[in-house]
Design a protein around this motif. Structure first.
Motif, PDB file in Angstrom:
ATOM      1  N   LEU A 124      -7.684  -1.295   2.802  1.00  0.00           N
ATOM      2  CA  LEU A 124      -6.820  -1.659   1.736  1.00  0.00           C
ATOM      3  C   LEU A 124      -6.364  -0.813   0.571  1.00  0.00           C
ATOM      4  O   LEU A 124      -5.943  -0.317   0.101  1.00  0.00           O
ATOM      5  N   TYR A 125      -7.558  -0.072   0.518  1.00  0.00           N
ATOM      6  CA  TYR A 125      -7.610   1.061  -1.047  1.00  0.00           C
ATOM      7  C   TYR A 125      -6.841   1.957  -0.166  1.00  0.00           C
ATOM      8  O   TYR A 125      -6.061   2.784  -0.755  1.00  0.00           O
ATOM      9  N   ASP A 126      -6.706   2.521   1.465  1.00  0.00           N
ATOM     10  CA  ASP A 126      -5.230   3.881   1.514  1.00  0.00           C
ATOM     11  C   ASP A 126      -3.649   3.080   1.474  1.00  0.00           C
ATOM     12  O   ASP A 126      -3.408   3.625   0.753  1.00  0.00           O
ATOM     13  N   LYS A 127      -3.523   1.979   1.706  1.00  0.00           N
ATOM     14  CA  LYS A 127      -3.010   1.165   1.428  1.00  0.00           C
ATOM     15  C   LYS A 127      -2.448   1.551  -0.023  1.00  0.00           C
ATOM     16  O   LYS A 127      -1.045   2.098  -0.659  1.00  0.00           O
ATOM     17  N   PHE A 128      -3.312   1.085  -1.060  1.00  0.00           N
ATOM     18  CA  PHE A 128      -2.896   1.538  -2.074  1.00  0.00           C
ATOM     19  C   PHE A 128      -2.686   3.156  -2.752  1.00  0.00           C
ATOM     20  O   PHE A 128      -2.168   3.474  -3.621  1.00  0.00           O
ATOM     21  N   ASP A 129      -3.383   4.160  -2.161  1.00  0.00           N
ATOM     22  CA  ASP A 129      -3.230   5.060  -2.480  1.00  0.00           C
ATOM     23  C   ASP A 129      -2.174   5.626  -1.476  1.00  0.00           C
ATOM     24  O   ASP A 129      -1.459   7.016  -2.043  1.00  0.00           O
ATOM     25  N   ALA A 130      -1.932   5.188  -0.825  1.00  0.00           N
ATOM     26  CA  ALA A 130      -0.587   5.395  -0.190  1.00  0.00           C
ATOM     27  C   ALA A 130       1.082   5.290  -0.989  1.00  0.00           C
ATOM     28  O   ALA A 130       1.945   6.261  -1.388  1.00  0.00           O
ATOM     29  N   PHE A 131       0.899   3.951  -1.536  1.00  0.00           N
ATOM     30  CA  PHE A 131       1.764   3.706  -2.715  1.00  0.00           C
ATOM     31  C   PHE A 131       1.632   4.363  -3.758  1.00  0.00           C
ATOM     32  O   PHE A 131       3.115   4.781  -4.233  1.00  0.00           O
ATOM     33  N   CYS A 132       0.784   5.311  -4.097  1.00  0.00           N
ATOM     34  CA  CYS A 132       0.342   5.938  -5.453  1.00  0.00           C
ATOM     35  C   CYS A 132       1.552   7.215  -4.953  1.00  0.00           C
ATOM     36  O   CYS A 132       2.429   7.294  -5.547  1.00  0.00           O
ATOM     37  N   SER A 133       1.165   7.678  -3.431  1.00  0.00           N
ATOM     38  CA  SER A 133       1.391   8.541  -3.259  1.00  0.00           C
ATOM     39  C   SER A 133       3.214   8.787  -3.311  1.00  0.00           C
ATOM     40  O   SER A 133       4.330   9.272  -3.894  1.00  0.00           O
ATOM     41  N   ARG A 135       5.311   6.449  -4.933  1.00  0.00           N
ATOM     42  CA  ARG A 135       5.574   6.373  -6.129  1.00  0.00           C
ATOM     43  C   ARG A 135       5.831   7.491  -7.075  1.00  0.00           C
ATOM     44  O   ARG A 135       5.984   7.805  -8.341  1.00  0.00           O
ATOM     45  N   GLY A 136       5.710   8.727  -6.922  1.00  0.00           N
ATOM     46  CA  GLY A 136       4.696   9.763  -7.280  1.00  0.00           C
ATOM     47  C   GLY A 136       3.786   9.804  -8.142  1.00  0.00           C
ATOM     48  O   GLY A 136       4.089  10.779  -8.874  1.00  0.00           O
ATOM     49  N   PHE A 137       2.918   9.321  -8.151  1.00  0.00           N
ATOM     50  CA  PHE A 137       1.949   9.363  -9.154  1.00  0.00           C
ATOM     51  C   PHE A 137       1.041   9.956  -8.279  1.00  0.00           C
ATOM     52  O   PHE A 137       0.858  10.129  -7.351  1.00  0.00           O
ATOM     53  N   ALA A 138      -0.480  10.392  -9.211  1.00  0.00           N
ATOM     54  CA  ALA A 138      -0.953  11.568  -8.783  1.00  0.00           C
ATOM     55  C   ALA A 138      -2.326  10.822  -8.071  1.00  0.00           C
ATOM     56  O   ALA A 138      -2.562   9.242  -8.388  1.00  0.00           O
ATOM     57  N   THR A 139      -3.226  10.888  -7.541  1.00  0.00           N
ATOM     58  CA  THR A 139      -4.040  10.403  -6.485  1.00  0.00           C
ATOM     59  C   THR A 139      -5.415   9.997  -7.474  1.00  0.00           C
ATOM     60  O   THR A 139      -5.516  10.731  -8.501  1.00  0.00           O
ATOM     61  N   PRO A 140      -5.571   8.485  -7.418  1.00  0.00           N
ATOM     62  CA  PRO A 140      -6.250   8.312  -7.924  1.00  0.00           C
ATOM     63  C   PRO A 140      -7.743   9.153  -8.131  1.00  0.00           C
ATOM     64  O   PRO A 140      -8.657   9.700  -7.156  1.00  0.00           O
ATOM     65  N   ALA A 141      -7.766   9.673  -8.971  1.00  0.00           N
ATOM     66  CA  ALA A 141      -9.289   9.960  -9.631  1.00  0.00           C
ATOM     67  C   ALA A 141     -10.410   9.450  -9.630  1.00  0.00           C
ATOM     68  O   ALA A 141     -11.094   9.162 -10.905  1.00  0.00           O
ATOM     69  N   VAL A 142     -11.177   8.587  -8.814  1.00  0.00           N
ATOM     70  CA  VAL A 142     -12.543   7.223  -8.810  1.00  0.00           C
ATOM     71  C   VAL A 142     -14.030   8.267 -10.087  1.00  0.00           C
ATOM     72  O   VAL A 142     -14.016   9.588  -9.109  1.00  0.00           O
ATOM     73  N   ARG A 143     -13.457   7.505 -10.738  1.00  0.00           N
ATOM     74  CA  ARG A 143     -14.809   8.066 -11.704  1.00  0.00           C
ATOM     75  C   ARG A 143     -16.124   7.402 -11.234  1.00  0.00           C
ATOM     76  O   ARG A 143     -17.707   7.173 -11.995  1.00  0.00           O
ATOM     77  N   GLN A 144     -15.541   5.554 -10.854  1.00  0.00           N
ATOM     78  CA  GLN A 144     -17.338   4.734 -10.897  1.00  0.00           C
ATOM     79  C   GLN A 144     -16.747   4.245  -9.578  1.00  0.00           C
ATOM     80  O   GLN A 144     -15.640   3.814  -9.139  1.00  0.00           O
ATOM     81  N   CYS A 145     -18.503   3.731  -9.379  1.00  0.00           N
ATOM     82  CA  CYS A 145     -18.179   3.171  -7.800  1.00  0.00           C
ATOM     83  C   CYS A 145     -18.896   1.963  -8.155  1.00  0.00           C
ATOM     84  O   CYS A 145     -19.765   1.813  -8.519  1.00  0.00           O
ATOM     85  N   GLU A 146     -18.291   0.451  -7.756  1.00  0.00           N
ATOM     86  CA  GLU A 146     -19.418  -0.115  -8.027  1.00  0.00           C
ATOM     87  C   GLU A 146     -18.867  -1.715  -6.456  1.00  0.00           C
ATOM     88  O   GLU A 146     -18.447  -1.670  -6.366  1.00  0.00           O
TER      89      GLU A 146
END
Length: 274
Positions: A124-133, A135-146
């Motif tokens: 599911l996160y890969d789908k969001f990452d592809a969506f960001c790409s 839409r022209g958004f920068a690749t999300p820079a993950v700072r924290q995992c939980e």
């Protein structure tokens, strides 16, 4: 850290939440919630707005009781969005700086084990990452995992509070005056998650409290375990590395917090040897 991967035929796990926090996408708009929904609405057919979650970042240069930095999100920020699966067993959470996936226990569906839930998160996160790409958004820079595991054990199974130590190993003895009858009990603990070279790389939070099941009004005990920390490397590999540490930390804490007798009733199998 030696992996701890127990398996249970019928674990008391009620909910598992897997999430990442990244730098807020500055141009993410209200319409993007709907645009992303169109990518997953064949499975997640319900969408609802919820209050945002302020990001928490583990810090190790502060006293233990102030072990995290909370960055407050402005009040005018976009909401958090819930996308619920049509069978109500899964939930996707999205806000401008956070993406999460929750597995939710349903009577007809048993916990599929971590390997499958974390794989589902990344799908599911890969789908969001592809969506960001797109839409022209920068690749999300993950700072924290939980990762959070919420375990629920009905009082009918574990006994009243004076007998609950037969299930939960960390509970204190409740010997007291005859005119005092124990009614409830709760506790919380906080541990650092250490790397092989002795550095703290995250924290494990454990909260034990009474609960009531909303659908049946049944009294229960709630054992919540949360592991949070920074990715252990770059990109998705760094996220996966921390998730493995979090998995072991949560599993180790769960085995320590519950008795062997209780674990047997949940169908315990040593997953490190199967």
């Amino acid at each position: 850290m030696k992996p701890i991967h127990p398996k249970f035929g019928n674990p008391p796990l009620f909910e598992q939440a897997i999430a990442v926090v990244f730098d807020a996408i500055p141009t993410f708009s209200l319409g993007d919630f709907g645009k992303f929904w169109s990518r997953i609405d064949d499975e997640f057919d319900t969408c609802e707005a919820r209050p945002i979650v302020d990001p928490r970042f583990e810090a190790f240069d502060q006293p233990p009781h102030l072990g995290f930095e909370m960055r407050l999100v402005p009040a005018e920020s976009l909401p958090r969005c819930f996308y619920r699966h049509k069978d109500k067993s899964e939930l996707v959470q999205l806000q401008a700086d956070r993406f999460g996936f929750n597995w939710l226990k349903r009577a007809e569906r048993k916990y599929p084990h971590f390997e499958l839930t974390v794989s589902r998160f990344f799908d599911l996160y890969d789908k969001f990452d592809a969506f960001c790409s797109e839409r022209g958004f920068a690749t999300p820079a993950v700072r924290q995992c939980e990762i959070t595991n919420v375990n629920i054990v009905p009082v009918a199974n574990a006994g009243e509070v004076d007998r609950a130590r037969e299930t939960f190993a960390h509970l204190p003895e409740l010997s007291t005056h005859s005119f005092l009858s124990p009614e409830t009990i709760s506790y919380s603990t906080q541990h650092q998650i250490m790397s092989e070279d002795g550095r703290p790389v995250g924290r494990l939070y454990q909260i034990f409290s009474p609960a009531v099941l909303t659908d049946t009004n049944e009294r229960a005990y709630r054992l919540e375990l949360t592991a949070r920390g920074a990715p252990q490397g770059e990109g998705s590999a760094g996220v996966k590395s921390f998730f493995e540490l979090a998995r072991t930390a949560i599993n180790g804490a769960f085995l320590a917090a519950t008795t062997e007798a209780a674990q047997r009733t949940w169908g315990y199998i040593d997953g490190n040897r199967v």
